[in-house]
Design an enzyme around this catalytic site. Structure first.
Site, PDB file in Angstrom:
ATOM      1  N   GLY A  84       0.834  -1.066  -0.019  1.00 34.87           N
ATOM      2  CA  GLY A  84       0.007  -0.072  -0.013  1.00 34.87           C
ATOM      3  C   GLY A  84       0.905   1.303  -0.145  1.00 34.87           C
ATOM      4  O   GLY A  84       2.065   1.296   0.030  1.00 34.87           O
ATOM      5  N   SER A  95      -5.477   3.748 -17.627  1.00 34.60           N
ATOM      6  CA  SER A  95      -7.003   3.810 -17.102  1.00 34.60           C
ATOM      7  C   SER A  95      -7.670   5.346 -17.545  1.00 34.60           C
ATOM      8  O   SER A  95      -8.672   5.582 -17.392  1.00 34.60           O
ATOM      9  CB  SER A  95      -6.836   4.032 -15.383  1.00 34.60           C
ATOM     10  OG  SER A  95      -5.943   4.893 -15.058  1.00 34.60           O
ATOM     11  N   PRO A 136       2.806   4.962   0.898  1.00 37.42           N
ATOM     12  CA  PRO A 136       3.522   5.324   2.278  1.00 37.42           C
ATOM     13  C   PRO A 136       2.424   6.046   3.177  1.00 37.42           C
ATOM     14  O   PRO A 136       1.517   6.438   3.013  1.00 37.42           O
ATOM     15  CB  PRO A 136       4.604   6.262   1.782  1.00 37.42           C
ATOM     16  CG  PRO A 136       4.430   6.113   0.333  1.00 37.42           C
ATOM     17  CD  PRO A 136       3.216   5.592  -0.151  1.00 37.42           C
ATOM     18  N   LYS A 140      -9.300   6.155  -6.232  1.00 38.07           N
ATOM     19  CA  LYS A 140     -10.054   7.126  -7.455  1.00 38.07           C
ATOM     20  C   LYS A 140     -11.283   7.774  -6.889  1.00 38.07           C
ATOM     21  O   LYS A 140     -11.705   8.915  -7.175  1.00 38.07           O
ATOM     22  CB  LYS A 140     -10.199   6.419  -8.552  1.00 38.07           C
ATOM     23  CG  LYS A 140      -8.777   6.110  -9.210  1.00 38.07           C
ATOM     24  CD  LYS A 140      -8.849   4.909 -10.594  1.00 38.07           C
ATOM     25  CE  LYS A 140      -7.464   4.676 -11.151  1.00 38.07           C
ATOM     26  NZ  LYS A 140      -7.515   4.186 -12.258  1.00 38.07           N
ATOM     27  N   GLY A 188       0.547   2.883   7.517  1.00 36.06           N
ATOM     28  CA  GLY A 188       0.577   1.751   8.902  1.00 36.06           C
ATOM     29  C   GLY A 188       1.095   0.480   8.567  1.00 36.06           C
ATOM     30  O   GLY A 188       0.829  -0.220   9.489  1.00 36.06           O
ATOM     31  N   LYS A 189       1.677   0.230   7.401  1.00 37.73           N
ATOM     32  CA  LYS A 189       2.156  -0.917   7.291  1.00 37.73           C
ATOM     33  C   LYS A 189       3.231  -1.602   8.321  1.00 37.73           C
ATOM     34  O   LYS A 189       3.105  -2.762   8.881  1.00 37.73           O
ATOM     35  CB  LYS A 189       2.758  -1.011   5.939  1.00 37.73           C
ATOM     36  CG  LYS A 189       1.899  -0.798   4.777  1.00 37.73           C
ATOM     37  CD  LYS A 189       2.435  -1.133   3.457  1.00 37.73           C
ATOM     38  CE  LYS A 189       3.541  -0.142   3.189  1.00 37.73           C
ATOM     39  NZ  LYS A 189       3.151   1.344   3.079  1.00 37.73           N
ATOM     40  N   THR A 190       4.241  -0.843   8.560  1.00 40.45           N
ATOM     41  CA  THR A 190       5.270  -1.227   9.676  1.00 40.45           C
ATOM     42  C   THR A 190       4.784  -1.228  11.054  1.00 40.45           C
ATOM     43  O   THR A 190       5.007  -2.216  11.770  1.00 40.45           O
ATOM     44  CB  THR A 190       6.309  -0.045   9.583  1.00 40.45           C
ATOM     45  OG1 THR A 190       6.919   0.011   8.207  1.00 40.45           O
ATOM     46  CG2 THR A 190       7.545  -0.454  10.506  1.00 40.45           C
TER      47      THR A 190
END
Length: 780
Positions: free
Chosen positions: A354, A677, A356, A720, A359-361
């Site tokens: 996802g 797109s 930056p 989007k 909250g992945k870390t």
């Protein structure tokens, strides 16, 4: 040859053989021996001395002693404490025991004196034998400085072979068994030869000893000297009863014995410890081996931590740490439930993908806390050397384990949670393929015996819970991606950002800046304004920075102006953050020809693109401006080809494309743009400009176009739709195949939007140019 027979008191000696011409003292303590000595002193001072075969026998009989002994004269007796007597004797003649006459109160033996079988006068080579034996003894004396110089002078003056042999035999410190051999040899020539052989043998032993000592002395340097001193200090400590301090080698050996590891690991360690002990003279090599042994001992080979199996507690922790992210939380709880039921160590490899700041870390950190696992973060951004993963071989200067092995060493258990951060930023160069090294790490079939080049023994990674993070999946090779379970971490909605700011970011920043909740408050409208006009991101990292800016300025005001509390509202927000940085391109007020609003996905979330088309007299050229990428340019040409193919249906003059130029432009020309797109958006704008029909200002669209007018699906729909909503768009056209994506979105995103799914370009034109179309309602 006459042999004299006599009866004498007898003493059996332990570890001593008395020879003729020997002057020696010894201690006696056995009552029988003491009685025999006392009897001799009171009589003629003659005594028979023989050696015991086994010194442990307390009451020796005839079979326990050597039959050949020596008649001696007692010269002196001294009484010592504890009923011990010290006796000084002089050996005189060989004798043979015939019988033991009685044993009480002391031993008394019937003996026969044994004369030598040859005399000096019978030997033609006596002088040569005398000189040869003296030369041998001189060489022996030169090797053994412990013997006195007076003895050398005495030997030099002896001219009788028998006396010379007996004196030398009596004064050389032979073992009692060697001395017994000399005593039992009655033939003078053979005794001479035996003595010469034993002396030469002693000389050779001392020569070898001197050579070895010379070589050892040559090799002694500073490190060896320190080692010898340490060993001596250790011996002294042991003698004093303080043996708590072990040498390095012994300490390593003890730790190896206590290590929880396989036999293969222990065998390797023991081999290296032996090398370590044998290389104390080489400081460089010794240091390399020491580092290797310490690394091996610190690795958690079979050491595991107990994992939490409390699903309710894990759920509570995840809810506390993160707002939203329902898919991620569900997957974590499912994993924990399966692991609790099966009791197996097979772990999935999760990849959180996802933008930056989403909250992945921190998700990985919360997951470790929920499972009660040690947390290890390995940043892979910019790693391009395979050795960073697999380690360097020990033979290289500065060799060290790879990041995976070092992470286990840091965790101190074999089943931690290991975060492979920014796995999409890994790169390759001539030093090796880093992605290929990660394949072995992340393959559950291979990582049970992962080989680190430095450790040289297999490391079990099967119980490690790997969590990877990536901003995008495109750079990750397909084989590596196939081994991971991808979980999309999408952009936050503004409502989610408000919850995150209120529940997590503001309390965190207040604590970080030393403020109390009653000293600073931020209104809800101000938060909305910060998220909308001061940040442009998918996550909340920039939002947290802006809240930090407010906290710093508030802290200064509290100290300088002595304010008790500060409230930040929409009105005074510019005082703390300055002018607004971002202004959303809102929907146009009126419909226009050749202007259509498209939707795009960026690394910081969704955005809208206003595509403009102008028709000019010319020669049929197509101009493309606005930093378009190759894919977007191809979409524009595809759109033109589609329009030309349906020109009759839309009553377009057949010479129109020969006599006019078409100019397509996307504003913000400095920003690169690419992707398929925008295909239907550009085609709609061109159709509007060519036919003169106005395009609806309240409609935005996204979708890929084909030559035959089909509309293909796209990605990033959530971002989007959020961008369309922020821009005030009411109607969004999407590919029909993306309807399932709409159904997964929350009602908060789709509320207020009219979403129209289309499968062909003519449906797009009917909706965008005339307002008619079919609406796809999203599930709440």
């Amino acid at each position: 040859m006459n042999r004299e027979t006599m009866s004498l008191p007898m003493v059996a000696l332990r570890g001593i053989t008395i020879l003729p011409e020997m002057v020696r003292h010894f201690d006696v303590s056995r009552p029988k021996s003491v009685k025999a000595i006392e009897e001799v002193v009171e009589g003629n001072q003659k005594i028979f001395l023989t050696a015991q075969k086994d010194g442990d026998v307390e009451e020796p009989e005839l079979t326990d002693v050597y039959r050949t002994g020596c008649v001696a004269t007692v010269r002196q007796i001294i009484k010592l404490p504890r009923k011990v007597s010290r006796v000084l004797i002089t050996g005189e003649e060989r004798a043979y025991i015939n019988t033991i006459e009685f044993e009480e109160p002391y031993l008394r033996a019937n003996i026969t004196v044994i004369p030598d079988t040859d005399s000096d006068t019978d030997l033609p080579n006596t002088e040569a034998m005398l000189r040869g034996l003296k030369d041998i003894f001189k060489e022996y004396l030169s090797k053994n400085p412990k013997l006195s110089k007076e003895l050398a002078a005495q030997i030099e003056n002896i001219g009788v072979l028998k006396k010379l042999v007996d004196v030398i035999g009596a004064n050389v410190p032979f073992s009692y068994t060697d001395a017994q051999q000399l005593l039992e040899e009655t033939d003078l020539v053979k005794r001479y030869e035996l003595l010469s052989f034993k002396l030469m043998n002693e000389i050779q032993i001392m020569n070898v000893k001197d050579e070895i000592q010379a070589k050892v002395k040559k090799r002694v340097d500073k490190n060896q000297r320190e080692y010898i001193l340490r060993e001596e200090a250790k011996l002294i400590r042991e003698e004093l009863g303080d043996d708590s301090t072990l040498s390095d080698g012994e300490e390593f050996q003890q730790k190896t014995d206590d290590l929880e590891a396989s036999e293969e690991v222990k065998k390797k360690l023991k081999k290296e410890i032996r090398r370590f002990q044998n290389t104390l003279g080489s400081q460089a090599e010794n240091g390399v081996i020491r580092t290797y042994i310490e690394t091996m001992l610190e690795m958690p080979w079979d050491k595991v931590c107990e994992e939490s199996e409390d699903i309710e507690s894990a759920k509570k922790i995840l809810e506390e740490d993160h707002y939203g992210l329902e898919k991620v939380k569900e997957r974590v709880l499912e994993f924990l439930a399966v692991r609790t039921l099966t009791k197996k160590g097979n772990t999935p490899i999760l990849c959180l993908a996802g933008p930056p700041g989403t909250g992945k870390t921190s998700i990985a950190k919360s997951l470790a806390r929920a499972l009660n696992k040690p947390y290890v973060r390995i940043s892979l951004g910019g790693v391009r050397d395979e050795a960073e993963i697999r380690g360097h071989r020990k033979t290289y200067v500065g060799a060290m384990p790879g990041r995976i092995a070092s992470g286990l060493r840091q965790a101190e258990v074999k089943n931690p949670l290991m975060l492979l951060d920014e796995i999409d930023k890994v790169s390759n160069d001539y030093k090796g393929d880093t992605f290929s090294a990660l394949l072995e790490v992340l393959d559950s079939e291979q990582n049970r015996k992962f080989r680190d080049h430095y450790l040289e023994v297999p490391v079990d990674l099967s119980e490690v819970l790997f969590v990877a993070t990536a901003n995008t999946l495109q750079p990750i090779p397909r084989p590596l991606l196939d081994r991971m379970e991808v979980i999309e971490v999408s952009s936050y909605t503004e409502n989610e950002k408000m919850h995150i700011a209120t529940e997590h970011l503001i309390p965190k920043q207040l604590e970080k800046h030393g403020l109390k909740p009653q000293q600073l408050s931020i209104s809800k409208k101000a938060l909305w304004r910060i998220a909308r006009n001061y940040t442009k991101e998918a996550g909340v990292r920039q939002l947290e920075r802006k809240l930090g800016d407010i906290c710093r300025k508030a802290a200064r005001e509290i100290l300088e102006m002595k304010k008790e509390s500060i409230r930040v509202t929409e009105r005074n927000l510019s005082h703390y953050l300055g002018k607004e940085l971002y202004i959303y391109q809102m929907a146009n007020d009126s419909d226009e020809v050749g202007i259509v609003r498209g939707l795009a996905w960026t690394s910081v979330g969704g955005d809208t693109l206003q595509i403009e088309v102008n028709i000019m007299p010319g020669e049929g050229e197509v101009l493309l401006t606005g930093q378009m990428g190759d894919v977007m340019k191809e979409s524009a040409r595809t759109g033109i080809s589609y329009i030309r193919s349906v020109s009759k249906e839309h009553k377009i003059d057949e010479n129109f494309f020969k006599e006019h130029d078409i100019h397509i432009h996307i504003p913000e020309g400095a920003v690169p743009k690419d992707g398929p797109s925008a295909g239907i958006t550009m085609a709609t704008a061109m159709m509007s400009a060519i036919t003169g029909k106005k395009a609806r200002a309240d409609v935005a669209m996204t979708g890929e176009i084909t030559l035959r007018g089909r509309v293909l699906p796209i990605g990033g729909l959530k971002e989007k739709l959020l961008a369309a909503k922020n821009a005030g768009i009411k109607t969004v056209i999407i590919p029909k195949e993306n309807v399932s994506d709409v159904e997964e979105l929350s009602h908060e995103i789709t509320r207020g939007l009219k979403i129209i799914p289309v499968s062909r370009m003519d449906e797009v034109l009917k909706t965008a140019l005339s307002g008619r179309g079919k609406t796809a309602k999203a599930k709440k």
